[in-house]
Design a protein around this motif. Sequence first.
Motif: not given
Length: 97
Positions: A30-36, A44-49
Amino acid sequence: MEMEIGQRFERRLGEEFGGDDGTRRVVARQARDLADSGQFETDTDRKLTVSVVVENLRDAPDDLELAERWNWWMGALELAYGGYDRFRVVRWAGGRE
């Protein structure tokens, strides 16, 4: 250098929050899907790391399990921005009642 959401992410989730292999795998997916999707970065103007995910999951109430922590965070993002329900972890029991 910040670790991307990838193979080692599941291990990091286990170190931080426990949970079984299946739960860690689903949350990581789910986190990868959100990042993709780019939605988090746009909103948020932040990269999802990995650090961003872990930081936010730590903010969840202490009595929540890993998947519940993820859903808690997705709920907060849904309230703030909308469009995050699709990234929630949902259990499907299968069959009909």
